[in-house]
Design a protein around this motif. Structure first.
Motif, mmCIF file in Angstrom:
data_model
loop_
_atom_site.group_PDB
_atom_site.id
_atom_site.type_symbol
_atom_site.label_atom_id
_atom_site.label_comp_id
_atom_site.label_asym_id
_atom_site.label_seq_id
_atom_site.Cartn_x
_atom_site.Cartn_y
_atom_site.Cartn_z
ATOM 1 N N MET A 1 -0.543 -25.293 -12.106
ATOM 2 C CA MET A 1 -0.425 -25.641 -10.688
ATOM 3 C C MET A 1 -1.747 -26.210 -10.172
ATOM 4 N N ALA A 2 -1.636 -27.226 -9.331
ATOM 5 C CA ALA A 2 -2.831 -27.847 -8.772
ATOM 6 C C ALA A 2 -3.534 -26.891 -7.821
ATOM 7 N N THR A 3 -4.846 -27.019 -7.752
ATOM 8 C CA THR A 3 -5.635 -26.226 -6.812
ATOM 9 C C THR A 3 -5.532 -26.853 -5.430
ATOM 10 N N THR A 4 -5.052 -26.073 -4.464
ATOM 11 C CA THR A 4 -4.929 -26.575 -3.099
ATOM 12 C C THR A 4 -6.216 -26.324 -2.321
ATOM 13 N N VAL A 5 -6.267 -26.932 -1.139
ATOM 14 C CA VAL A 5 -7.392 -26.681 -0.241
ATOM 15 C C VAL A 5 -7.498 -25.188 0.054
ATOM 16 N N ALA A 6 -6.353 -24.537 0.288
ATOM 17 C CA ALA A 6 -6.371 -23.101 0.569
ATOM 18 C C ALA A 6 -6.875 -22.305 -0.624
ATOM 19 N N ASP A 7 -6.459 -22.693 -1.836
ATOM 20 C CA ASP A 7 -6.956 -22.014 -3.040
ATOM 21 C C ASP A 7 -8.478 -22.123 -3.124
ATOM 22 N N TYR A 8 -8.966 -23.343 -2.884
ATOM 23 C CA TYR A 8 -10.408 -23.547 -3.002
ATOM 24 C C TYR A 8 -11.161 -22.779 -1.901
ATOM 25 N N LEU A 9 -10.583 -22.706 -0.719
ATOM 26 C CA LEU A 9 -11.198 -21.949 0.378
ATOM 27 C C LEU A 9 -11.464 -20.509 -0.044
ATOM 28 N N LEU A 10 -10.450 -19.844 -0.588
ATOM 29 C CA LEU A 10 -10.623 -18.440 -0.992
ATOM 30 C C LEU A 10 -11.627 -18.316 -2.128
ATOM 31 N N SER A 11 -11.583 -19.252 -3.051
ATOM 32 C CA SER A 11 -12.546 -19.229 -4.157
ATOM 33 C C SER A 11 -13.971 -19.375 -3.632
ATOM 34 N N GLN A 166 -4.122 -27.435 4.481
ATOM 35 C CA GLN A 166 -4.207 -26.258 3.610
ATOM 36 C C GLN A 166 -3.444 -26.464 2.304
ATOM 37 N N GLU A 167 -2.370 -27.249 2.360
ATOM 38 C CA GLU A 167 -1.495 -27.417 1.198
ATOM 39 C C GLU A 167 -1.814 -28.657 0.375
ATOM 40 N N LEU A 168 -2.772 -29.449 0.810
ATOM 41 C CA LEU A 168 -3.156 -30.627 0.034
ATOM 42 C C LEU A 168 -3.849 -30.214 -1.261
#
Length: 596
Positions: A1-11, A166-168
Motif C-alpha cells: 500500500m502506498a504511503t499517504t500524507v496521513a501515514d507520513y504525518l504519524l511517522s 490526508q489521503e493523497l
C-alpha cells in the motif's frame, strides 16, 4: 500500500518523539484515523470525551513532561472546541501542537458543511505558527516547524490538513525551485548572560539589606542555584502560582505563594524589601510587588519579550535561569547580618502554624481547608497535583506544603474552569508510574470533570501506578464567583446563577468501576486520603464542604472587607454563616502561637 500524507504525518511525529496524541474523532480527520489503524495506533491516540478536554490533556502532559504535546480534532466544531485549551497553553507558555482537519480543497470557499476559516480562527491563539498543508511536499517542513516553534516560543502552534490531502500519496519535497526541504531535531543553546550586567547586578544585590526573591515556573530547573543565592543574600523567596513547585515549601525562608491567593509572609516581604530579584516569572499583579521606587530590581528571564514588564528593574538580564545564577554566584558576598532572613523565617513558621489552625476550624460540615491540610502531611514524595480554577485554587496555593519532588500546576493566566481533571489525566500519561491528584469544585466537575472520569475509566489500567485521585469540593455553590461578588462588587450572591444542582459524585465514579468515597465528617478526611492513596484504582473523594468559609487572603483590603459586609446587609442568604465562619477563621491569626 502506498504511503499517504496521513501515514507520513504519524511517522514524522514519531520521529520527533511524540508518543501520545490527545484527540476526538470526526470525519474531517478520517484519513489520519485510518493511518493510526494501519500504524498499530502509534503514536497512541488518547480519546478524550470532548476536544476542549483533549487540548487540556495535552497542556497537562506538556506541563508535567516538559516536552511539546499534540492534540487533534476534526474540522469546524472540533477545531473550535480546541481553542480554550490552546489559549490556556498560550497564556501559560506551554508548547502544544494542534493538528486539525478541514473540508476537502474542492469544497473550500463554497459554504460547505463544517467549513470554517481555520487560518483566521487560529490566527491569534497560534500566532507564532499556523499553516495549512495543501500538497504532500509541504508536510515535512510544516510539521517540523510547528514542533520547533512550539518548543522555541513555548506556545501553541497549529497545522491544518484538508481531508482530501490526508489521503493523497505522500511524496517528499524534491531538489527543485520553490520546494522546501526539512530535517528533524534541534539542539538548544545555553543562553549565556551578559557578563557586565551580571557583575553590576551582583553589586546591586550585595548593596541591598532586605532582599526579596520572586520565582516562577522558569526557575524550576534552577532550584539548587536559587537556594544558594538565597543563602548568600539572606533573602526570602516568594513563588508565583505557576512556580509553586519550583522550590520546596519546607525551606524555612520560602514565603510561599504571592498575589491574590498568596500568603501573608510573601505580602509583607514585598512590602518591606529594599531589593527585588525576579527569576523566571511574569507575575502580573503589580500591586503585590514593592511600591515604585521602594526597591532596586533585577530580573532574569530566558524570554526577552517577557522581561521588564512588571517592575522598574535596573537590570533586565536575558538568559537561562540556572546559567545566569551560576554566573552571578561568584560575585555575591555572603551577608553577615542575617536578621532579615531570620525574621522572615519566623513569619513563615507562624504562617504554617496559622494555616493548620485555620484548617482545623469547625465548619458545616467540613472546612475546605482541612481537605488540603490533611493531604499536605500525607503527600507522596513524587505526587503530581492539579487544581481547577475557583476556590480550590485558593487552598491549593496556601494550604499545600510542597516537598522536594512534588509537582503541581493549574491554569495560571487564563484561569479557566475545567482543566483540573484533564491536567491530571495528561500528567498520568506523561508519568504513569507516579500518583496524580486533582482538586475540583463541584462547578468544574459538572462543567466537564464528570465526563472525563469516563476517560479515566477507559485508560487507568494502562498506568503502572493506578492512583489518580479527584477530590471534589462539594458545596452546591459556584463559590469563587460568590465571594468575588461579595468582596469586589459589594452585592449579595445571586442564587439563580450561583446555586448548583446536587449530584452524587462518588456514586457516579462508582458506576464507572472507580472507587467513590463520601466524606461528610471532618474526622474522616484524613482516613479518606489514606484509603485513596493506598487503593488499586482511581478514586473520587466526594467531600461536603462549607461554602461559608471565606477564601479572603490575609492581606485583604479594607474596601474588600467593607464590600463583603455591605453584601451581607443587602440580604445575602448566607450572611450569618459567613460572619460566623469568617470570624472563627480570621481569629486564628491573632491567637497565641508556639513562638509565644
Amino acid at each position: 500500500m502506498a504511503t499517504t500524507v496521513a501515514d507520513y504525518l504519524l511517522s514524522r511525529l514519531g520521529e520527533w518523539g511524540v508518543d501520545k496524541v490527545f484527540g476526538f474523532p470526526g470525519d474531517g480527520i478520517n484519513g489520519i484515523l485510518a493511518a493510526f489503524g494501519k500504524a498499530g495506533n502509534w503514536p497512541k491516540f488518547i480519546q478524550a470525551r470532548h476536544e476542549e478536554m483533549a487540548a487540556f490533556e495535552a497542556v497537562g502532559y506538556a506541563k508535567f513532561d516538559g516536552h511539546p504535546a499534540v492534540c487533534m480534532a476534526t474540522s469546524g466544531p472540533g477545531a473550535i472546541h480546541l481553542l480554550n485549551g490552546l489559549y490556556d497553553a498560550k497564556l501559560d507558555h506551554v508548547p502544544v501542537v494542534a493538528i486539525v482537519g478541514q473540508t476537502a480543497r474542492s469544497a473550500m470557499g463554497g459554504s460547505y458543511q463544517q467549513e470554517v476559516d481555520l487560518l483566521t480562527l487560529f490566527k491569534d491563539v497560534a500566532s507564532d505558527y499556523v499553516q495549512m498543508v495543501t500538497v504532500p511536499q509541504q508536510l515535512p517542513n510544516v510539521i517540523d516547524r510547528a514542533i520547533r516553534i512550539a518548543e522555541a516560543q513555548r506556545a501553541p502552534t497549529a497545522v491544518i490538513i484538508p481531508a482530501d490531502v490526508q489521503e493523497l500519496e505522500y511524496s517528499a519535497p524534491t531538489h527543485e525551485f520553490k520546494m522546501v526541504p526539512s530535517s528533524l531535531g534541534i539542539r538548544w543553546p545555553g543562553i549565556q548572560p551578559d557578563s557586565g550586567s551580571i557583575r553590576a547586578a551582583a553589586q546591586l544585590l550585595n548593596e541591598g539589606s532586605k532582599v526579596a526573591i520572586l520565582i516562577g515556573q522558569g526557575a524550576r530547573s534552577a532550584a539548587a542555584e536559587v537556594k544558594e543565592v538565597a543563602d548568600l543574600l539572606g533573602a526570602g523567596v516568594a513563588k508565583a502560582l505557576l512556580g509553586k513547585d519550583s522550590l520546596p515549601d519546607d525551606l524555612p525562608y520560602v514565603t510561599g505563594s504571592i498575589g491574590l491567593l498568596g500568603t501573608r509572609p510573601s505580602y509583607e516581604m514585598m512590602r518591606d524589601c529594599d531589593t527585588l530579584l525576579t527569576i523566571g516569572s511574569s507575575f502580573p499583579y503589580t500591586q503585590f510587588l514593592p511600591e515604585p521606587g521602594q526597591a532596586r530590581g533585577v530580573q532574569i528571564d530566558i524570554d526577552a519579550k517577557m522581561i521588564g514588564l512588571r517592575y522598574t528593574n535596573e537590570f533586565n538580564i536575558v538568559a537561562d535561569a540556572a546559567t545566569a545564577l551560576r554566573a552571578l554566584i561568584p560575585h555575591l558576598d555572603r551577608k553577615q547580618d542575617r536578621s532579615w532572613q531570620e525574621n522572615l523565617e519566623k513569619s513563615v513558621s507562624r504562617w504554617w502554624e496559622t494555616m493548620h489552625k485555620e484548617a482545623m476550624v469547625s465548619a458545616n460540615p467540613i472546612n475546605p481547608m482541612r481537605l488540603f491540610a490533611e493531604l499536605s502531611i500525607r503527600l507522596p514524595e513524587n505526587a503530581m497535583l492539579s487544581a481547577d480554577s475557583g476556590s480550590s485554587a485558593n487552598w491549593y496555593a496556601r494550604q499545600l506544603k510542597f516537598r522536594d519532588g512534588v509537582r503541581g500546576s493549574l491554569s495560571g493566566n487564563l484561569a479557566t474552569m475545567g482543566p483540573g481533571v484533564p491536567y491530571a489525566i495528561g500528567a498520568k500519561f506523561a508519568h504513569p508510574d507516579r500518583p496524580a491528584i486533582a482538586f475540583a469544585g463541584d462547578g468544574a466537575m459538572q462543567m466537564n470533570g464528570l465526563a472525563e472520569l469516563i476517560t479515566v475509566k477507559h485508560y487507568w489500567r494502562e498506568w503502572s501506578d493506578p492512583r489518580l485521585v479527584v477530590a471534589v469540593l462539594h458545596n452546591n455553590d459556584l463559590n469563587q464567583v460568590t465571594w468575588e461578588m461579595r468582596a469586589m462588587g459589594g452585592v449579595p450572591a445571586f442564587r439563580e446563577s450561583q446555586a448548583l444542582p446536587d449530584v452524587d459524585y462518588a456514586g457516579f465514579a462508582e458506576s464507572l468501576g472507580l472507587l467513590g468515597i463520601h466524606v461528610q465528617d471532618p474526622d474522616d478526611v484524613g482516613p479518606a486520603w489514606e484509603k485513596a492513596l493506598a487503593t488499586d484504582r482511581p478514586t473520587l473523594l466526594d467531600v461536603r464542604t462549607d461554602p461559608d468559609i471565606p477564601p479572603i487572603p490575609p492581606h485583604a483590603t479594607f474596601e474588600q472587607a467593607r464590600n463583603s459586609a455591605e453584601a451581607m446587609i443587602k440580604g445575602d442568604d448566607s450572611a450569618w454563616g459567613v460572619v460566623k465562619e469568617g470570624v472563627k477563621t480570621k481569629i486564628q491569626e491573632f491567637l497565641p502561637h508556639k513562638e509565644g
